[in-house]
Design a protein around this motif. Structure first.
Motif, PDB file in Angstrom:
ATOM      1  N   LEU A 263       8.102  -1.931  -7.745  1.00 38.61           N
ATOM      2  CA  LEU A 263       7.638  -1.895  -6.357  1.00 38.61           C
ATOM      3  C   LEU A 263       6.689  -3.046  -6.083  1.00 38.61           C
ATOM      4  N   GLY A 264       5.828  -3.302  -7.074  1.00 37.39           N
ATOM      5  CA  GLY A 264       4.859  -4.390  -6.907  1.00 37.39           C
ATOM      6  C   GLY A 264       5.564  -5.716  -6.704  1.00 37.39           C
ATOM      7  N   SER A 265       6.646  -5.954  -7.468  1.00 40.66           N
ATOM      8  CA  SER A 265       7.320  -7.245  -7.296  1.00 40.66           C
ATOM      9  C   SER A 265       8.002  -7.322  -5.946  1.00 40.66           C
ATOM     10  N   ILE A 266       8.598  -6.207  -5.522  1.00 43.20           N
ATOM     11  CA  ILE A 266       9.253  -6.232  -4.209  1.00 43.20           C
ATOM     12  C   ILE A 266       8.219  -6.531  -3.127  1.00 43.20           C
TER      13      ILE A 266
ATOM     14  N   ILE B 279       0.835  -1.204   0.000  1.00 40.73           N
ATOM     15  CA  ILE B 279       0.000   0.000   0.000  1.00 40.73           C
ATOM     16  C   ILE B 279       0.869   1.254   0.000  1.00 40.73           C
ATOM     17  N   ALA B 280       1.890   1.257   0.861  1.00 46.62           N
ATOM     18  CA  ALA B 280       2.736   2.445   0.964  1.00 46.62           C
ATOM     19  C   ALA B 280       3.446   2.725  -0.349  1.00 46.62           C
ATOM     20  N   MET B 281       3.965   1.667  -0.972  1.00 48.70           N
ATOM     21  CA  MET B 281       4.697   1.870  -2.220  1.00 48.70           C
ATOM     22  C   MET B 281       3.772   2.367  -3.316  1.00 48.70           C
ATOM     23  N   LEU B 282       2.590   1.758  -3.402  1.00 41.30           N
ATOM     24  CA  LEU B 282       1.642   2.220  -4.413  1.00 41.30           C
ATOM     25  C   LEU B 282       1.281   3.680  -4.165  1.00 41.30           C
ATOM     26  N   ALA B 283       1.119   4.050  -2.892  1.00 41.53           N
ATOM     27  CA  ALA B 283       0.715   5.412  -2.563  1.00 41.53           C
ATOM     28  C   ALA B 283       1.808   6.406  -2.928  1.00 41.53           C
TER      29      ALA B 283
ATOM     30  N   SER C 156       7.739  -9.780  -0.640  1.00 42.10           N
ATOM     31  CA  SER C 156       7.661  -9.738   0.817  1.00 42.10           C
ATOM     32  C   SER C 156       6.388 -10.435   1.307  1.00 42.10           C
ATOM     33  N   LEU C 157       5.314 -10.325   0.518  1.00 42.91           N
ATOM     34  CA  LEU C 157       4.091 -11.059   0.883  1.00 42.91           C
ATOM     35  C   LEU C 157       4.310 -12.564   0.777  1.00 42.91           C
ATOM     36  N   LEU C 158       5.051 -12.949  -0.281  1.00 39.18           N
ATOM     37  CA  LEU C 158       5.355 -14.370  -0.481  1.00 39.18           C
ATOM     38  C   LEU C 158       6.143 -14.891   0.709  1.00 39.18           C
ATOM     39  N   VAL C 159       7.162 -14.101   1.113  1.00 39.37           N
ATOM     40  CA  VAL C 159       7.979 -14.504   2.257  1.00 39.37           C
ATOM     41  C   VAL C 159       7.105 -14.610   3.501  1.00 39.37           C
ATOM     42  N   GLY C 160       6.206 -13.627   3.659  1.00 39.12           N
ATOM     43  CA  GLY C 160       5.277 -13.674   4.791  1.00 39.12           C
ATOM     44  C   GLY C 160       4.443 -14.942   4.750  1.00 39.12           C
ATOM     45  N   GLY C 161       3.976 -15.282   3.554  1.00 35.78           N
ATOM     46  CA  GLY C 161       3.163 -16.489   3.396  1.00 35.78           C
ATOM     47  C   GLY C 161       3.940 -17.739   3.755  1.00 35.78           C
TER      48      GLY C 161
ATOM     49  N   GLU D 170       4.903   5.954 -18.471  1.00 39.01           N
ATOM     50  CA  GLU D 170       5.754   4.783 -18.622  1.00 39.01           C
ATOM     51  C   GLU D 170       6.604   4.577 -17.367  1.00 39.01           C
ATOM     52  N   THR D 171       7.144   5.699 -16.882  1.00 39.98           N
ATOM     53  CA  THR D 171       7.959   5.622 -15.661  1.00 39.98           C
ATOM     54  C   THR D 171       7.132   5.067 -14.517  1.00 39.98           C
ATOM     55  N   LYS D 172       5.902   5.560 -14.432  1.00 39.51           N
ATOM     56  CA  LYS D 172       5.025   5.107 -13.349  1.00 39.51           C
ATOM     57  C   LYS D 172       4.766   3.603 -13.459  1.00 39.51           C
ATOM     58  N   ARG D 173       4.593   3.164 -14.715  1.00 39.77           N
ATOM     59  CA  ARG D 173       4.298   1.750 -14.931  1.00 39.77           C
ATOM     60  C   ARG D 173       5.481   0.895 -14.446  1.00 39.77           C
ATOM     61  N   ILE D 174       6.678   1.316 -14.857  1.00 38.77           N
ATOM     62  CA  ILE D 174       7.870   0.564 -14.456  1.00 38.77           C
ATOM     63  C   ILE D 174       8.016   0.598 -12.933  1.00 38.77           C
ATOM     64  N   PHE D 175       7.822   1.778 -12.387  1.00 39.73           N
ATOM     65  CA  PHE D 175       7.897   1.968 -10.940  1.00 39.73           C
ATOM     66  C   PHE D 175       6.940   1.005 -10.234  1.00 39.73           C
ATOM     67  N   ASN D 176       5.715   0.954 -10.740  1.00 38.83           N
ATOM     68  CA  ASN D 176       4.714   0.082 -10.120  1.00 38.83           C
ATOM     69  C   ASN D 176       5.114  -1.379 -10.226  1.00 38.83           C
ATOM     70  N   ILE D 177       5.669  -1.754 -11.394  1.00 37.02           N
ATOM     71  CA  ILE D 177       6.055  -3.155 -11.566  1.00 37.02           C
ATOM     72  C   ILE D 177       7.164  -3.513 -10.581  1.00 37.02           C
TER      73      ILE D 177
END
Lengths: 425, 246
Positions: free
Chosen positions: A303-306, A39-43, A310-315, A294-301
């Protein structure tokens, strides 16, 4: 007390989790931070992108902006006889644009005049811009008081000016600027209007101690008459002279789809007439906008993967703890099976516990994910935007993580041999 | 009634019928015949005790009787139903409806309170009875646990825990109550109380099977089954009547 089985499973699950409070808490941390960071990264990403888009939009998305830039100092020219640097867009360029360009709705030539502005004892160094009356339409600026410059002003070379918000506030903090006479350089100009601020009120904070910049607009023709083309800059004992016809030309295109065509045409034409030196640039806000997207898209990708990792690790953390829990509670599983629990009851029981862990982590993660952007906005002075989708998305993912990573431990628990499980110490 | 074949009763009142039941475990390349052709019938209202050295197959027998384990071959009918034909879910349903378990180490669920522990078998029935909670409360009262309903098992003494377990075994009104060394962890006085409770249940017409090491405990039953090497060594009747002592 026999209520719905699911409700009972939920209660039993929560009870079991509360038996090991620290362990449950630690287990949820993974998902908590995962959800929070999503959420924080997306925000933060959304905030940065909106800010960039806002800035680009201020330039006008249907505009093509041509700017003069001072070329790198040519050592061959640095002799005593020629101290005058001549560069930039010329009147000839302007004439060619006016004559030959299709699809261009309006053309605004802009000259910047290096003069200070005074009113009584107050002195400012704003950008004094000589513009044609169509400047406001091209840039979408709004009037605050009075009127903007008119073609009549331009034609009859009136000594009138329009002040930007910052200048109006600095020179006339307690009164209306209208009809006042301000001194630009050595000439007096009557204020006929002021512009509305570019950004929402309250956000254009003038830092104390820093010089207030801002803009003052005077008619293009008047500027030509009084100040000529030569600019003299005093610099540590020597004088630098520059001769620039036009500092900026704004081409407003009639349709957004023509922006690219006009931009390409402008580049080509300027390239032909400015062969010797690269003394101009072509800024296309629409292209910048596309690049920002485009920058935003890359940024989102990224951040989204990071955040996803972390969610995967949490899981995985949850799964690990649940597998340990299942082993530890083998006997309980055996007892429940002996007393008539079916496999699906056992699956439900452990799945509910896992989902409680991950959903609990998800809920606190949402709170964290909203708190972090708030803190960033407050202390790091960055714009952040928590879109409503972000918490829903993050929460959904964390619940999903709970189900996916809870299935295997639950299945392990359910397929145990009851006899073996009962014998387990 | 020294011969196992003579124990065959009429099917109408038989609770558990075993015929040539075998249970073979495979341990590596070796086959272990934990039960090697066991046949006997328990009639409704009988009180059986099962004795035997460790490894004699009595635990396996109890697991089969309790539908926790299936015979490798042979037929086991519980209340007329052939257990081997039931799938895992149906076997679980049989356990929650027709069987009551009492274990040596009580086996209560630590995170549930006394009342919830008593009600566990009802939770897992397909159609739980409406009056489950009342039933559990009256059983708890009977076991002298009425002021312990909200306690966790670990807050109770061993005897109290075993009483909770007995209440749990009775809550579904089972056809057959299986007790696995139910007094093994208790001091002699508490054990005596529990055994008196079993007598009481028997008198009320319950069918009980009781695994024990101790001959004097076994003698309290109406039938004593001795296991040896996976076979029924002998079944003796004690001529003990439901009404009183021998």
């Amino acid at each position: 007390m026999i209520t719905s089985p699911l409700l009972r499973a939920l209660r039993t699950g929560v009870k079991s989790l509360l038996l090991h409070k620290l362990r449950s808490l630690l287990t949820t941390l993974g998902v908590l931070f995962g959800t929070g960071s999503v959420i924080a990264m997306l925000a933060i990403g959304e905030g940065a992108s909106q800010e960039a888009q806002e800035q680009i939009r201020l330039l006008g998305s249907q505009n093509v902006i041509l700017r003069s830039i001072k070329p790198q100092d040519d050592p061959n020219q640095g002799n005593q006889t020629s101290r005058v640097a001549r560069y930039g867009l010329t009147d000839g360029d302007l004439a060619r644009f006016e004559e030959t360009f299709p699809g261009v709705e309006s053309i605004v030539p802009i000259r910047e005049i290096a003069k200070e502005v005074r009113f009584e004892d107050r002195l400012l160094h704003p950008r004094v811009l000589a513009v044609t009356p169509n400047y406001v339409q091209a840039t979408g600026r709004l009037l605050w008081e009075g009127r903007f410059l008119t073609p009549e002003d331009d034609r009859t070379l009136q000594n009138v000016c329009v002040l930007g918000t910052e200048v109006a506030r600095a020179l006339f903090p307690f009164e209306s600027a209208l009809e006042k006479r301000v001194k630009i350089g050595s000439d007096y100009f009557t204020v006929v209007g002021t512009l509305a601020p570019r950004v929402r009120l309250g956000e254009d904070r003038a830092q104390p101690g820093t010089e207030i910049t801002g803009e003052v607009f005077i008619p293009f023709g008047t500027a030509r008459k009084w100040y000529g083309k030569m600019q003299v800059k005093m610099r540590s004992g020597s004088r630098d002279m520059e001769e620039v016809d036009l500092h900026e030309v704004i081409l407003t295109v009639s349709h957004p789809e023509n922006v690219r065509m006009v931009a390409d045409g402008a580049r080509e034409m300027l390239g032909r007439f400015h062969e010797k030196k690269q003394d101009y640039e072509v800024v296309v806000p629409l292209e910048l906008l596309a690049r920002a997207e485009e920058t935003k898209r890359i940024f989102n990708i990224v951040l989204g993967s990071i955040a996803g990792i972390s969610l995967l690790v949490g899981g995985i953390g949850i799964m690990n703890v649940m597998l340990a829990t299942v082993t530890e509670r083998t006997r309980e599983i055996g007892i429940r099976r002996a007393l008539g629990a079916k496999r699906r009851h056992i699956v439900t029981q452990f799945l509910v516990e896992t989902i409680c862990l991950s959903v609990g982590g998800g809920l606190f993660g949402v709170a964290l994910g909203i708190a972090i952007p708030w803190g960033v906005e407050r202390y790091a002075d960055m714009k952040t935007v928590v879109t409503p989708e972000a918490p829903i998305l993050a929460f959904g993912i964390s619940a999903g993580v709970g189900i996916i990573f809870g299935l295997y431990p639950a299945w392990r628990a359910a397929t145990m041999d009851p006899v073996e499980a009962l014998r387990h110490e | 009634m020294g011969d196992e074949s003579s124990v065959w009763g009429d099917g109408a009142s038989a609770v558990a019928e075993l015929s040539e039941v075998r249970r073979i475990y495979r341990m590596g390349s070796e086959e272990v015949h934990a039960l090697d052709g066991v046949s006997f019938t328990i009639q409704r209202g009988e009180y059986w005790s099962v004795m035997g050295a460790s490894g004699s197959g009595k635990s396996t027998l109890l697991n089969v009787l309790g539908c926790l384990d299936r015979p490798t071959s042979g037929v086991y009918r519980l209340a007329g139903e052939d257990v081997n034909r039931l799938d895992d879910d149906a076997l679980s349903e049989v356990r929650s409806r027709n069987l009551g378990f009492i274990f040596q180490s009580y086996n209560l669920i630590p995170q549930l309170d006394v009342l919830e522990n008593i009600m566990v078998p009802l939770f897992y029935q397909e159609e739980p009875p409406e009056d489950g909670e009342e039933r559990a409360r009256s059983l708890a009262e009977r076991m002298g646990l009425e002021d312990r309903l909200g306690h966790r098992p670990l807050e109770l003494s061993g005897g109290q825990q075993q009483r909770v377990a007995i209440a749990r075994a009775l809550v579904n009104d089972p056809e057959l109550i299986l007790a696995d060394e139910a007094t093994g962890n208790l001091d002699s006085q508490t054990a005596e109380e529990i055994l008196n409770l079993f007598d009481e249940l028997w008198r009320e017409g319950k069918t009980l099977v009781f695994v024990t090491h101790e001959p004097h405990v076994a003698e309290r039953a109406s039938h004593v089954l001795r296991m040896r090497d996976g076979r029924v060594h002998e079944v003796t009747t004690t001529h003990r009547e439901r009404g009183g002592t021998v």
